[in-house]
Design a protein around this motif. Sequence first.
Motif, PDB file in Angstrom:
ATOM      1  N   ASN A  10       2.516   9.856  -2.050  1.00  0.00           N
ATOM      2  CA  ASN A  10       1.513   9.169  -2.878  1.00  0.00           C
ATOM      3  C   ASN A  10       2.113   8.263  -3.940  1.00  0.00           C
ATOM      4  OD1 ASN A  10      -0.687  10.201  -1.518  1.00  0.00           O
ATOM      5  ND2 ASN A  10      -0.655  12.078  -2.728  1.00  0.00           N
ATOM      6  N   TRP A  43       1.407   3.441  -1.048  1.00  0.00           N
ATOM      7  CA  TRP A  43       0.604   3.402   0.166  1.00  0.00           C
ATOM      8  C   TRP A  43       0.733   2.019   0.785  1.00  0.00           C
ATOM      9  CZ3 TRP A  43      -4.860   5.743  -1.124  1.00  0.00           C
ATOM     10  CH2 TRP A  43      -4.722   7.116  -1.361  1.00  0.00           C
ATOM     11  N   ASP A  54       0.786   6.601   3.948  1.00  0.00           N
ATOM     12  CA  ASP A  54       1.666   6.952   2.846  1.00  0.00           C
ATOM     13  C   ASP A  54       3.063   6.473   3.244  1.00  0.00           C
ATOM     14  OD1 ASP A  54       3.211   8.070   0.863  1.00  0.00           O
ATOM     15  OD2 ASP A  54       2.132   9.980   0.866  1.00  0.00           O
ATOM     16  N   LEU A 108      -3.248   8.268   6.363  1.00  0.00           N
ATOM     17  CA  LEU A 108      -4.234   8.916   5.504  1.00  0.00           C
ATOM     18  C   LEU A 108      -5.649   8.700   6.011  1.00  0.00           C
ATOM     19  CD1 LEU A 108      -2.643   7.949   2.089  1.00  0.00           C
ATOM     20  CD2 LEU A 108      -2.439  10.122   3.295  1.00  0.00           C
ATOM     21  N   SER A 109      -5.939   7.500   6.483  1.00  0.00           N
ATOM     22  CA  SER A 109      -7.243   7.226   7.075  1.00  0.00           C
ATOM     23  C   SER A 109      -7.154   5.939   7.889  1.00  0.00           C
ATOM     24  CB  SER A 109      -8.323   7.092   5.998  1.00  0.00           C
ATOM     25  OG  SER A 109      -8.138   5.908   5.273  1.00  0.00           O
ATOM     26  N   ALA A 150      -9.152   7.631   2.125  1.00  0.00           N
ATOM     27  CA  ALA A 150      -7.778   8.033   1.819  1.00  0.00           C
ATOM     28  C   ALA A 150      -7.677   8.554   0.391  1.00  0.00           C
ATOM     29  CB  ALA A 150      -6.829   6.860   2.023  1.00  0.00           C
ATOM     30  N   VAL A 185      -6.713  12.524  -0.631  1.00  0.00           N
ATOM     31  CA  VAL A 185      -5.591  12.881  -1.494  1.00  0.00           C
ATOM     32  C   VAL A 185      -6.076  13.644  -2.717  1.00  0.00           C
ATOM     33  CG1 VAL A 185      -3.790  11.926  -2.972  1.00  0.00           C
ATOM     34  CG2 VAL A 185      -4.107  11.056  -0.670  1.00  0.00           C
TER      35      VAL A 185
END
Length: 183
Positions: free
Chosen positions: A115, A118, A139, A146-147, A166, A170
Motif C-alpha cells: 500500500n 498503487w 499494489d 486489488l480490484s 480497492a 484495503v
Amino acid sequence: MVERGRPQLSVAAQCRLLSIPRSTFYRRPAGETAENLALTRIIDRQFMEAPFHEVRRMTWHPRNKSYAVGSKRVRRLMRLMGLMPTYQKPNTSRLAEGRQPYPYLLRGSAIDRANQVWCADITYLPMRRGFLSSVAIMDWHNRRVLSWRSSNTLEAEFCADALDEAAGLVSTRRHDNGRPLYS
C-alpha cells in the motif's frame, strides 16, 4: 534476365552466373486450380459483406459450403487477392498535439511495503464488434490485483468504481496495528 538464342552464352551458363537452377527458367507457372478459383469467389463475396472478418472467421464460409479448406490456404488466397480485413484499432498511445508526457515520479524510490504505491492499467480487449475496456488496480510492492472492472465504453465511472473497491478492500483488511492483512 535469362535470354534464349545467345550463341556466346548458353541458357545453362546464364543460369549458373545468376545462381539459379536451370529448371527455374523452364518452369511455367501452373496458375490456380478450379477449386481455388471457386474458393476465391466465395471469399471475395463474403469479404464484400463483412470486410472486418479475419482469416480464421473467413475460413468458416467455404467450410459451410462443404469445401475442405484450412486457414493457411485461405490466408494465401486472401493475400493473393490483396484482401486485408479492416477493423477499428485503438489509438491511445499517441499524445494529443501540444501535450507533454507525464514524468515518472517513482525513479529512485524504494518500494518496501504494501500500500505504499498503487498502479492502474487500462487494457483494450478486441471483441466481435468493437472493444472492451478493462482496468486493473494493483499494489506495486507485491503485484497483487486489488480490484478490476470491465466496460464497453471508455468512461471514467468504471475506473472510479475499481478504485473505490480497492480502497474499500484495503481499509477493511487491516489488523489492530494498522498494517495490512496481506504483505
